[in-house]
Motif scaffolding. Structure first.
Motif, short mmCIF file in Angstrom:
data_model
loop_
_atom_site.label_atom_id
_atom_site.label_comp_id
_atom_site.label_asym_id
_atom_site.label_seq_id
_atom_site.Cartn_x
_atom_site.Cartn_y
_atom_site.Cartn_z
N ASP A 1 2.58 -1.67 -8.74
CA ASP A 1 2.43 -1.23 -9.95
C ASP A 1 2.39 -2.52 -10.58
O ASP A 1 3.51 -2.93 -10.88
N PRO A 2 1.25 -3.22 -11.17
CA PRO A 2 -0.09 -2.84 -10.84
C PRO A 2 -0.47 -3.54 -9.62
O PRO A 2 0.21 -4.12 -8.86
N ILE A 3 -1.52 -2.79 -8.86
CA ILE A 3 -2.14 -2.95 -7.64
C ILE A 3 -3.14 -3.80 -7.83
O ILE A 3 -4.04 -3.82 -8.93
N LYS A 4 -3.61 -4.68 -6.95
CA LYS A 4 -4.79 -5.67 -6.95
C LYS A 4 -6.03 -5.12 -6.36
O LYS A 4 -5.74 -4.40 -5.31
N LEU A 5 -7.23 -5.10 -6.69
CA LEU A 5 -8.36 -5.30 -5.67
C LEU A 5 -8.90 -6.32 -5.46
O LEU A 5 -8.91 -7.38 -6.19
N VAL A 6 -8.97 -6.88 -4.05
CA VAL A 6 -9.32 -7.92 -3.86
C VAL A 6 -10.93 -8.05 -2.98
O VAL A 6 -11.18 -7.10 -2.00
N GLY A 7 -11.70 -8.74 -3.30
CA GLY A 7 -12.93 -9.04 -2.80
C GLY A 7 -13.83 -10.18 -2.63
O GLY A 7 -13.05 -11.23 -3.27
N PHE A 8 -14.51 -10.43 -2.13
CA PHE A 8 -15.34 -11.65 -2.10
C PHE A 8 -16.82 -11.59 -2.40
O PHE A 8 -17.59 -10.89 -1.72
N VAL A 9 -16.93 -12.62 -3.57
CA VAL A 9 -18.48 -12.49 -4.04
C VAL A 9 -19.09 -13.66 -3.53
O VAL A 9 -18.74 -14.68 -3.33
#
Length: 421
Positions: A264-272
């Motif tokens: 908390d908080p948690i992360k969202l990880v992505g690749f653009v």
């Protein structure tokens, strides 16, 4: 030789010849007979197309046009989004490891337990470290006691030097008036040199005493640090991802005590992709759907990488999502939609898309004169209701049925379909 089969074959051949090659004459004679019969019956001769069954020229032109179904589409403002796939990740993950070698003296905490910053995870045996600290403190006290003695020696040596300098000055003045011998002057000079040497020695002793204090102080600090290493604590509020070290186990330097994660908080990880990264901005709102349970979560973009991955040419992004109840786990798959500037787009059925002779993706449209044209389009988003596209005028008549049977410049007979978007 049988004659009947030969005659039958000849008759069939004649009939086929008449049916194929003389068909028009046969039909003409039949039509003449029908017209003559009508004339004889009505008493009136009428050669109009209605009686002969021949369509009017306008009807013939209308029948020759290709019929198509057209959708009159009006562009709408679409909140554009960058769609990427990613996963959840803990905000922080730390492996709490031992910095010294000792036996664990605390009972273990089990995985999944909540811990707060500073809470003891592993307590190690003190051993002889307490005695080492006491010895270092004693040496420090001894070193401090030497300083006053060294300072008194310096003061004594300075006083002697001052006295010899006064005697040297007197000898020099007496020598100038002829009241002192050369031997007395030399003796005074030698005394000054000796006093200066004594002063240098006393100052060196004082510096040595001060250095002894610093060394003893460092030894005490080292002993205290070694004792502090015996208590391994949580670096932040979080969850235990593993059990802490078992009671009685020996931890070597670098051995794992426990793993702590912060959710908390948690992360969202992505690749653009590099073609979309300029549309993403810091602080932009983002929405994600977790693969487990189709749960939707909302957060904000907190990081955009300035360097691409060398193998995929994509850029890492991170999104902070509140997770007060810790229901979102680390490593869950998510489909992320990051908001960007809105665009004017048309919602069309996928079947309306086609390719021109150059292989360009687009749609076929008609103008006010029902003449077909081709317009290249850009795909934006695919939805169950249809596909959103850019590149068309604000109001466009798009052929949605029959577009594969016409080309640009051809006039068609359109049938308009009701707009359902």
């Amino acid at each position: 030789m049988r004659i009947f089969p030969i005659l039958a074959a000849i008759v069939v051949s004649v009939l086929m010849y008449m049916a194929i090659f003389e068909r028009d004459k046969l039909l003409g004679r039949t039509g003449d007979v029908a017209v003559s019969t009508a004339t004889a019956t009505d008493g009136v001769t009428d050669n109009s197309p209605a009686l002969t069954g021949t369509p009017a020229p306008s009807q013939i032109a209308q029948q020759e046009l290709v019929k198509v179904v057209v959708l009159r589409s009006t562009a709408r403002q679409l909140d554009s989004a960058v769609i990427v796939r990613g996963q959840t990740a803990a905000a922080r993950t730390v492996d709490v490891a031992s910095e010294t070698s000792a036996v664990v003296t605390s009972p273990p905490l089990r995985k999944g337990a909540n811990v707060v910053a500073g809470e003891t995870l592993c307590a190690l045996d003190l051993g002889t470290r307490g005695a080492a600290k006491s010895e270092a403190e004693a040496r420090l006290a001894e070193a401090k006691s030497r300083v006053p003695e060294a300072e008194s020696r310096v003061a004594e040596a300075q006083a002697r030097l001052d006295e010899t300098l006064i005697k040297l000055n007197a000898a020099e003045k007496l020598g100038q008036g002829g009241f002192s011998s050369t031997t007395q002057l030399a003796t005074a000079q030698a005394a000054v040199a000796s006093a200066r040497a004594s002063l240098s020695s006393a100052e060196a002793g004082l510096n040595a005493a001060k250095a002894g204090i610093e060394a003893a102080d460092a030894a005490v600090a080292g002993a205290e640090a070694e004792i502090n290493r015996l208590t391994l604590t949580a670096p932040f509020d979080g969850l235990l991802e593993s059990d802490t070290a078992e009671l009685g186990s020996l931890l070597q330097k670098g051995s794992l005590c426990a793993r702590v994660i912060q959710l908390d908080p948690i992360k969202l990880v992505g690749f653009v992709p590099e073609t979309e990264v300029d549309r993403v901005t810091l602080g932009a709102p983002a929405q994600a759907r977790l693969a487990a349970g189709n749960r939707e979560i909302i957060g904000q973009v907190s990081f955009i990488s300035r360097a691409s991955d060398p193998s995929t040419r994509t850029f890492r992004i991170e999104i902070d999502v509140p997770n007060a109840d810790l229901s979102i786990r680390d490593g869950q798959t998510a489909e992320i939609a990051i908001s960007s500037a809105g665009v004017d787009a048309h919602l069309l059925p996928q079947s309306a898309l086609t390719l021109n002779d150059d292989g360009t993706l687009g749609v076929r449209v008609i103008d006010d004169a029902d003449v077909v044209g081709f317009v290249p389009i850009e795909l934006i988003r695919d939805t169950p209701q249809g596909i959103w596209v850019m590149g068309l005028p604000h109001v466009s008549n798009v052929i949605v049925l029959g577009q594969e049977y016409v080309t640009a410049g051809v006039t068609v007979a359109p049938t308009y379909r009701e707009v359902t978007q």
